[in-house]
Design a protein around this motif. Sequence first.
Motif, PDB file in Angstrom:
ATOM      1  N   ASP A  31      61.172  12.385  54.223  1.00 39.05           N
ATOM      2  CA  ASP A  31      60.911  12.270  52.792  1.00 39.05           C
ATOM      3  C   ASP A  31      59.644  11.438  52.671  1.00 39.05           C
ATOM      4  O   ASP A  31      59.637  10.254  52.972  1.00 39.05           O
ATOM      5  N   SER A  33      57.803  10.738  49.962  1.00 37.35           N
ATOM      6  CA  SER A  33      57.460  10.237  48.631  1.00 37.35           C
ATOM      7  C   SER A  33      57.054   8.768  48.683  1.00 37.35           C
ATOM      8  O   SER A  33      57.602   7.976  49.437  1.00 37.35           O
ATOM      9  N   VAL A  56      54.166  20.044  54.440  1.00 41.68           N
ATOM     10  CA  VAL A  56      55.089  19.856  53.331  1.00 41.68           C
ATOM     11  C   VAL A  56      55.718  21.220  53.065  1.00 41.68           C
ATOM     12  O   VAL A  56      55.015  22.227  53.012  1.00 41.68           O
ATOM     13  N   LYS A  58      58.803  23.587  50.893  1.00 39.32           N
ATOM     14  CA  LYS A  58      59.763  23.671  49.800  1.00 39.32           C
ATOM     15  C   LYS A  58      61.147  23.797  50.414  1.00 39.32           C
ATOM     16  O   LYS A  58      61.355  24.555  51.364  1.00 39.32           O
ATOM     17  N   ASN A  81      61.606  15.357  48.213  1.00 39.57           N
ATOM     18  CA  ASN A  81      60.362  15.743  48.876  1.00 39.57           C
ATOM     19  C   ASN A  81      60.614  15.881  50.367  1.00 39.57           C
ATOM     20  O   ASN A  81      61.146  14.970  50.993  1.00 39.57           O
TER      21      ASN A  81
END
Length: 173
Positions: A31, A33, A56, A58, A81
Motif C-alpha cells: 500500500d 499511499s 501500480v 487496479k 492503493n
Amino acid sequence: MPSQKILELKQQQVADIKANVEAACAGVLVDYSGISVADDTKLRKELREAGVNYTVVKNTLLRKAVEGTDLSELDPFLNGNTALAVSNDDHVAAARILCKYAESNESFTIKTGFMDGKVIDLATINSIAKLPPRDILLATVCNAFNAPISALARALQAIVDKDGEAAPEAAAE
C-alpha cells in the motif's frame, strides 16, 4: 456499459498482469499511499536497478488476473492503493528493498506477497527480507565447501614440512 475499445484495453491489461505474475519467482503487494513523488521515484529507481518490476495496479484487474490460480488467496489484500513488485530472477530483492523502505516510511505498508506461485504471509516476507543478497549467500556456501579442503591441504603441508625438517637431522646422526 464500457465501449468495446475500453473492454479490450482492460482485457489486455489483465493478460499483461497475469503474464507478469506467472513469470515471477517472487512478488510483494504494498500500500503506497502517503509517499511523496520524490520518495516514490527513488524507490522505483532502486527496484529497477535490482531487476524488480514495480507497477501500480487496479485491484479488480489483479483480482481477475489471479482468479482460478493458487494466487487467488491474494483477494483479501486487494483493497486500497495497491502496487505490485515482482522479480523474475531474485526471490529476495523485492522483499528486501520494500521492507527496508517500509521501516523508514510509516505510511508505506507491505500487504502480502507470493513466492513460487504460493501466497506468503507478512512474517515470511520480513524474514526473507533479512537474507543477504544472492551473491553473498553463494560466497558463503562456497566458503563452507572450501573450508574442509583448505584444512586438509594445510594439514598435509604441515606433515610435509615436518618430515622435511626431520630428514636432515636423521641424516646428521
